[in-house]
Design an enzyme around this catalytic site. Structure first.
Site, PDB file in Angstrom:
ATOM      1  N   SER A 184       0.809  -1.215   0.000  1.00  0.00           N
ATOM      2  CA  SER A 184       0.000   0.000   0.000  1.00  0.00           C
ATOM      3  C   SER A 184       0.845   1.269   0.000  1.00  0.00           C
ATOM      4  O   SER A 184       0.402   2.320  -0.474  1.00  0.00           O
ATOM      5  CB  SER A 184      -0.944  -0.014   1.214  1.00  0.00           C
ATOM      6  OG  SER A 184      -0.199  -0.145   2.408  1.00  0.00           O
ATOM      7  N   GLY A 231       8.266  -0.984   0.095  1.00  0.00           N
ATOM      8  CA  GLY A 231       7.872  -0.782   1.484  1.00  0.00           C
ATOM      9  C   GLY A 231       8.540  -1.805   2.384  1.00  0.00           C
ATOM     10  O   GLY A 231       9.399  -2.576   1.963  1.00  0.00           O
ATOM     11  N   ASP A 260       7.709  -4.043   6.433  1.00  0.00           N
ATOM     12  CA  ASP A 260       6.808  -4.250   7.571  1.00  0.00           C
ATOM     13  C   ASP A 260       7.454  -3.842   8.885  1.00  0.00           C
ATOM     14  O   ASP A 260       6.777  -3.449   9.820  1.00  0.00           O
ATOM     15  CB  ASP A 260       6.400  -5.738   7.626  1.00  0.00           C
ATOM     16  CG  ASP A 260       5.686  -6.134   6.358  1.00  0.00           C
ATOM     17  OD1 ASP A 260       4.657  -5.518   6.055  1.00  0.00           O
ATOM     18  OD2 ASP A 260       6.175  -7.032   5.645  1.00  0.00           O
ATOM     19  N   LYS A 264      10.138  -8.057   5.583  1.00  0.00           N
ATOM     20  CA  LYS A 264       9.226  -7.789   4.473  1.00  0.00           C
ATOM     21  C   LYS A 264       8.420  -9.050   4.177  1.00  0.00           C
ATOM     22  O   LYS A 264       8.735 -10.120   4.654  1.00  0.00           O
ATOM     23  CB  LYS A 264      10.012  -7.374   3.218  1.00  0.00           C
ATOM     24  CG  LYS A 264      10.490  -5.926   3.296  1.00  0.00           C
ATOM     25  CD  LYS A 264      11.184  -5.473   2.015  1.00  0.00           C
ATOM     26  CE  LYS A 264      10.420  -5.712   0.739  1.00  0.00           C
ATOM     27  NZ  LYS A 264       9.055  -5.146   0.696  1.00  0.00           N
ATOM     28  N   GLY A 265       7.402  -8.870   3.366  1.00  0.00           N
ATOM     29  CA  GLY A 265       6.609 -10.032   2.959  1.00  0.00           C
ATOM     30  C   GLY A 265       5.169  -9.988   3.435  1.00  0.00           C
ATOM     31  O   GLY A 265       4.420 -10.943   3.228  1.00  0.00           O
ATOM     32  N   GLY A 266       4.798  -8.860   4.045  1.00  0.00           N
ATOM     33  CA  GLY A 266       3.408  -8.713   4.481  1.00  0.00           C
ATOM     34  C   GLY A 266       2.435  -8.875   3.326  1.00  0.00           C
ATOM     35  O   GLY A 266       1.305  -9.346   3.505  1.00  0.00           O
ATOM     36  N   GLY A 267       2.876  -8.507   2.136  1.00  0.00           N
ATOM     37  CA  GLY A 267       2.020  -8.661   0.954  1.00  0.00           C
ATOM     38  C   GLY A 267       2.286  -9.959   0.207  1.00  0.00           C
ATOM     39  O   GLY A 267       1.699 -10.212  -0.843  1.00  0.00           O
ATOM     40  N   GLU A 309      10.581  -9.561  -4.444  1.00  0.00           N
ATOM     41  CA  GLU A 309      11.111  -8.311  -3.880  1.00  0.00           C
ATOM     42  C   GLU A 309      12.588  -8.466  -3.523  1.00  0.00           C
ATOM     43  O   GLU A 309      13.394  -7.557  -3.755  1.00  0.00           O
ATOM     44  CB  GLU A 309      10.312  -7.905  -2.640  1.00  0.00           C
ATOM     45  CG  GLU A 309       8.915  -7.416  -2.981  1.00  0.00           C
ATOM     46  CD  GLU A 309       8.053  -7.167  -1.755  1.00  0.00           C
ATOM     47  OE1 GLU A 309       7.124  -6.358  -1.858  1.00  0.00           O
ATOM     48  OE2 GLU A 309       8.280  -7.802  -0.710  1.00  0.00           O
ATOM     49  N   LYS A 311       6.561   1.667  11.561  1.00  0.00           N
ATOM     50  CA  LYS A 311       7.304   0.473  11.160  1.00  0.00           C
ATOM     51  C   LYS A 311       8.682   0.391  11.829  1.00  0.00           C
ATOM     52  O   LYS A 311       9.352  -0.633  11.740  1.00  0.00           O
ATOM     53  CB  LYS A 311       7.496   0.462   9.636  1.00  0.00           C
ATOM     54  CG  LYS A 311       6.223   0.595   8.812  1.00  0.00           C
ATOM     55  CD  LYS A 311       5.505  -0.696   8.661  1.00  0.00           C
ATOM     56  CE  LYS A 311       4.273  -0.662   7.791  1.00  0.00           C
ATOM     57  NZ  LYS A 311       4.486  -0.475   6.378  1.00  0.00           N
TER      58      LYS A 311
HETATM   59  C1  5RP Z   1       5.048  -7.001   0.371  1.00  0.00           C
HETATM   60  C2  5RP Z   1       5.881  -6.195   1.286  1.00  0.00           C
HETATM   61  C3  5RP Z   1       5.424  -4.806   1.578  1.00  0.00           C
HETATM   62  O1  5RP Z   1       6.378  -3.909   1.129  1.00  0.00           O
HETATM   63  C4  5RP Z   1       5.221  -4.669   3.061  1.00  0.00           C
HETATM   64  O2  5RP Z   1       4.298  -5.651   3.478  1.00  0.00           O
HETATM   65  C5  5RP Z   1       4.698  -3.284   3.424  1.00  0.00           C
HETATM   66  O3  5RP Z   1       3.418  -3.128   2.907  1.00  0.00           O
HETATM   67  P1  5RP Z   1       2.562  -1.839   3.167  1.00  0.00           P
HETATM   68  O4  5RP Z   1       3.233  -0.722   2.465  1.00  0.00           O
HETATM   69  O5  5RP Z   1       1.193  -2.169   2.591  1.00  0.00           O
HETATM   70  O6  5RP Z   1       2.499  -1.624   4.661  1.00  0.00           O
HETATM   71  O7  5RP Z   1       6.896  -6.601   1.778  1.00  0.00           O
HETATM   72  O8  5RP Z   1       5.525  -8.313   0.270  1.00  0.00           O
END
Ligand code: 5RP
Length: 234
Positions: free
Chosen positions: A31, A87, A89, A99-102, A108, A126
């Site tokens: 996001s 981005g 996390d 990272k890896g929330g998405g 990445e 963060k």
């Molecule tokens: C996706 C990621 C994103 O960069 C991470 O989860 C941050 O996401 P956001 O900007 O929605 O908080 O690593 O795999």
């Protein structure tokens, strides 16, 4: 737009200032990165940026960037990336990341390792004194290895959740793998853990991004800060 979204946007717009005409760009996922992609697309459309080309880190980002008119390429056609904006996390004081929330951590990380410069964009929530305090570590595993990988992560001290979609079906990555969210609590030695995870067959990649961020743009209520390796958390 609420405060957090506005902070994400501010960090993202600042990162877009680093994009120059002619660059090969790595486009992260999430996001916060979405705001950067929107901004880059606007600058491109207006003619202020010319001849840029982007390598997306996920199907989601590919769809967005394509819809906004950013020319796209593949990493095979452009294996050297000048600048990646992404981005995170969680960010510690050494600018190591979770990272890896998405769920896009594999691509990445490939992009980050192929990039001369990685600018990470976050809102100040963060920032963390120790990785793992705020976010479980995403670990991408092939479906065949799910249970043994879960047992291994538990053996290393994590409590483990298989990531699922809203309909409770297992979340699948762009590689059709699974994500185990491994909650270690505070991770005292991220290098050691990264080494242990990388040595385990069936684990495709993990969300510890160590030594990869060139700088981190942090947007907070008091303004925007640029963190570099020599002025962590200022
Ligand atoms: C996706 C990621 C994103 O960069 C991470 O989860 C941050 O996401 P956001 O900007 O929605 O908080 O690593 O795999």
């Amino acid at each position: 737009m609420d405060l957090k979204e506005s902070l994400k946007q501010q960090a993202a717009y600042r990162a877009a200032d680093y994009v120059e005409s002619g660059m090969v760009l790595g486009l992260g996922t999430g996001s916060t990165t979405k705001f950067a992609i929107e901004r880059i697309a606007k600058l491109f459309k207006s003619g202020r940026l010319k001849n840029i080309v982007g390598v997306p880190s996920s199907h989601q980002t590919e769809k967005l960037a394509h819809a906004l008119g950013i020319p796209l390429t593949t990493l095979n056609d452009h294996p050297e990336i000048e600048l990646t904006i992404d981005g995170a996390d969680e960010v510690d004081s050494d600018l190591n990341l979770i990272k890896g929330g998405g769920g896009a951590l594999l691509r990445e990380k490939i992009l980050a390792q192929a990039s001369r410069r990685n600018i990470i964009i976050v809102d100040e929530s963060k920032l963390s004194s120790q990785l793992g305090i705020q976010w479980a570590l995403p670990v991408e595993v092939i479906p065949f290895a799910r249970q043994t990988a879960e047992n291994f992560l538990k053996f290393l001290g994590a409590s483990v959740t298989l990531r699922s979609n809203v309909d409770a079906s297992p979340f699948r990555t762009d590689q059709n793998n699974l994500i185990l969210d491994a909650d270690f609590g505070a991770i005292p030695d991220p290098q050691k853990l990264a080494f242990q995870l990388s040595g385990r067959a069936g684990i495709v990649e993990h969300g510890l991004f160590l030594g990869l961020a060139s700088e981190v743009i942090v947007a907070g209520e008091d303004g925007i800060r640029l963190l570099k390796r020599n002025n962590p958390h200022e």
